[in-house]
Design a protein around this motif. Structure first.
Motif, PDB file in Angstrom:
ATOM      1  N   SER A 150      -4.893   7.163   1.767  1.00  0.00           N
ATOM      2  CA  SER A 150      -4.559   6.040   0.903  1.00  0.00           C
ATOM      3  C   SER A 150      -4.403   6.497  -0.541  1.00  0.00           C
ATOM      4  O   SER A 150      -5.239   7.242  -1.061  1.00  0.00           O
ATOM      5  CB  SER A 150      -5.648   4.979   0.992  1.00  0.00           C
ATOM      6  OG  SER A 150      -5.392   3.931   0.085  1.00  0.00           O
TER       7      SER A 150
ATOM      8  N   LEU B 111      -3.115  10.050   7.424  1.00  0.00           N
ATOM      9  CA  LEU B 111      -2.647   9.364   6.226  1.00  0.00           C
ATOM     10  C   LEU B 111      -3.791   9.167   5.247  1.00  0.00           C
ATOM     11  O   LEU B 111      -4.899   8.788   5.621  1.00  0.00           O
ATOM     12  CB  LEU B 111      -2.056   8.004   6.582  1.00  0.00           C
ATOM     13  CG  LEU B 111      -0.699   8.035   7.285  1.00  0.00           C
ATOM     14  CD1 LEU B 111      -0.886   8.035   8.790  1.00  0.00           C
ATOM     15  CD2 LEU B 111       0.151   6.867   6.867  1.00  0.00           C
TER      16      LEU B 111
ATOM     17  N   TYR C  19       0.844  -1.189   0.000  1.00  0.00           N
ATOM     18  CA  TYR C  19       0.000   0.000   0.000  1.00  0.00           C
ATOM     19  C   TYR C  19       0.885   1.246   0.000  1.00  0.00           C
ATOM     20  O   TYR C  19       1.953   1.247   0.597  1.00  0.00           O
ATOM     21  CB  TYR C  19      -0.871   0.015   1.267  1.00  0.00           C
ATOM     22  CG  TYR C  19      -1.748  -1.206   1.438  1.00  0.00           C
ATOM     23  CD1 TYR C  19      -1.200  -2.430   1.820  1.00  0.00           C
ATOM     24  CD2 TYR C  19      -3.115  -1.147   1.224  1.00  0.00           C
ATOM     25  CE1 TYR C  19      -1.994  -3.557   1.967  1.00  0.00           C
ATOM     26  CE2 TYR C  19      -3.922  -2.270   1.375  1.00  0.00           C
ATOM     27  CZ  TYR C  19      -3.353  -3.471   1.752  1.00  0.00           C
ATOM     28  OH  TYR C  19      -4.144  -4.585   1.903  1.00  0.00           O
TER      29      TYR C  19
ATOM     30  N   TYR D 119       0.706   5.430   0.907  1.00  0.00           N
ATOM     31  CA  TYR D 119      -0.052   6.462   1.588  1.00  0.00           C
ATOM     32  C   TYR D 119       0.681   7.791   1.452  1.00  0.00           C
ATOM     33  O   TYR D 119       1.900   7.845   1.318  1.00  0.00           O
ATOM     34  CB  TYR D 119      -0.191   6.140   3.083  1.00  0.00           C
ATOM     35  CG  TYR D 119      -1.064   4.958   3.384  1.00  0.00           C
ATOM     36  CD1 TYR D 119      -0.518   3.675   3.461  1.00  0.00           C
ATOM     37  CD2 TYR D 119      -2.433   5.102   3.597  1.00  0.00           C
ATOM     38  CE1 TYR D 119      -1.312   2.580   3.742  1.00  0.00           C
ATOM     39  CE2 TYR D 119      -3.237   4.011   3.877  1.00  0.00           C
ATOM     40  CZ  TYR D 119      -2.667   2.756   3.953  1.00  0.00           C
ATOM     41  OH  TYR D 119      -3.461   1.672   4.227  1.00  0.00           O
TER      42      TYR D 119
ATOM     43  N   PHE E 171       4.523   7.183   2.254  1.00  0.00           N
ATOM     44  CA  PHE E 171       4.871   5.944   2.934  1.00  0.00           C
ATOM     45  C   PHE E 171       4.387   4.748   2.116  1.00  0.00           C
ATOM     46  O   PHE E 171       3.257   4.753   1.614  1.00  0.00           O
ATOM     47  CB  PHE E 171       4.200   5.849   4.302  1.00  0.00           C
ATOM     48  CG  PHE E 171       4.710   6.809   5.334  1.00  0.00           C
ATOM     49  CD1 PHE E 171       4.064   8.009   5.573  1.00  0.00           C
ATOM     50  CD2 PHE E 171       5.828   6.491   6.090  1.00  0.00           C
ATOM     51  CE1 PHE E 171       4.525   8.889   6.544  1.00  0.00           C
ATOM     52  CE2 PHE E 171       6.296   7.366   7.063  1.00  0.00           C
ATOM     53  CZ  PHE E 171       5.642   8.568   7.277  1.00  0.00           C
TER      54      PHE E 171
END
Lengths: 114, 110
Positions: B45, B43, B33, B35, B88
């Motif tokens: 997505s 955060l 994933y 972010y 991230f």
């Protein structure tokens, strides 16, 4: 758009005291998570929760931590005896499914231990 | 212990330029994933990558996953100031346990 809400936004607590952080996940979500982020550092996984029990937990999530879903809407993180190093931003997140669906994060609770 | 490393940690780039952020992880996983986090914010997505060779694009961002190399990339095309944030990657380790990378702080300079 539905969102994850967290309260309080900022919590100041004396070392050794218990603290409860609260989260209301998105209503149709089934998976719930707690993360923490020490200022300026990466996001650290604490625990995942599904079907009223802990699914996974990290090494950080020791006996001082507990989670609970006391009713159909709230999801709480309790720290029994806070330490200085517990000071961080704590994020709650929820998702519809564990695989393939993004997690929706709340705005976080900033926990300051004095 | 699963390790997730991103590079670079800090990236300063001019508007209009292209660049790639790399995310390497140490244990087999086919779920990754990405972010975005703005300063002092939560955060958001960006992408969910679920299989080897997965590629997803949204606007000026494109993410890919190579599970054999244990590598994901986030490519930025023709950067604009609004893309300034920390990015991230996060690896799903066991199906419900997520390890985040160190983060890449991106600054886009006019």
């Amino acid at each position: 758009e539905p969102e994850v809400t967290q309260t309080p936004s900022h919590q100041v607590t004396q070392m050794g005291q218990e603290v409860i952080l609260r989260c209301v996940p998105i209503s149709n979500h089934l998976y719930f998570y707690w993360y923490r982020q020490i200022l300026g550092q990466k996001v650290e996984f604490l625990v995942s929760f599904y079907n009223n029990e802990i699914s996974e937990k990290s090494e950080i999530f020791d006996d001082q931590f507990s989670v609970e879903r006391p009713d159909g809407s709230n999801f709480t993180l309790k720290i029994r005896s806070t330490k200085l190093e517990d000071s961080a931003m704590y994020f709650c997140a929820s998702s519809v499914d564990a695989v393939g669906q993004p997690q929706h994060f709340g705005d976080g609770t900033r926990l300051s231990i004095l | 212990e699963l390790k997730v490393e991103q590079n670079p940690l800090f990236l300063s780039m001019q508007e209009g330029k292209n660049y790639t952020i790399y995310c390497n992880y140490s244990t087999t996983s086919d779920r990754l994933y990405w972010y975005r986090q703005d300063p002092g914010k939560s955060l958001e997505s960006l992408f969910v990558l679920l299989s080897n060779g997965a590629v997803k694009q949204e606007g000026r961002l494109m993410a890919s996953l190579d599970t054999k190399a244990r590598l994901s990339t986030l490519h930025i095309t023709a950067a604009v100031h609004d893309l300034s944030a920390t990015y991230f990657c996060a690896v799903d380790y066991t199906g419900n346990q997520f390890y985040f990378g160190t983060g890449t702080s991106l600054t886009v300079i006019p």
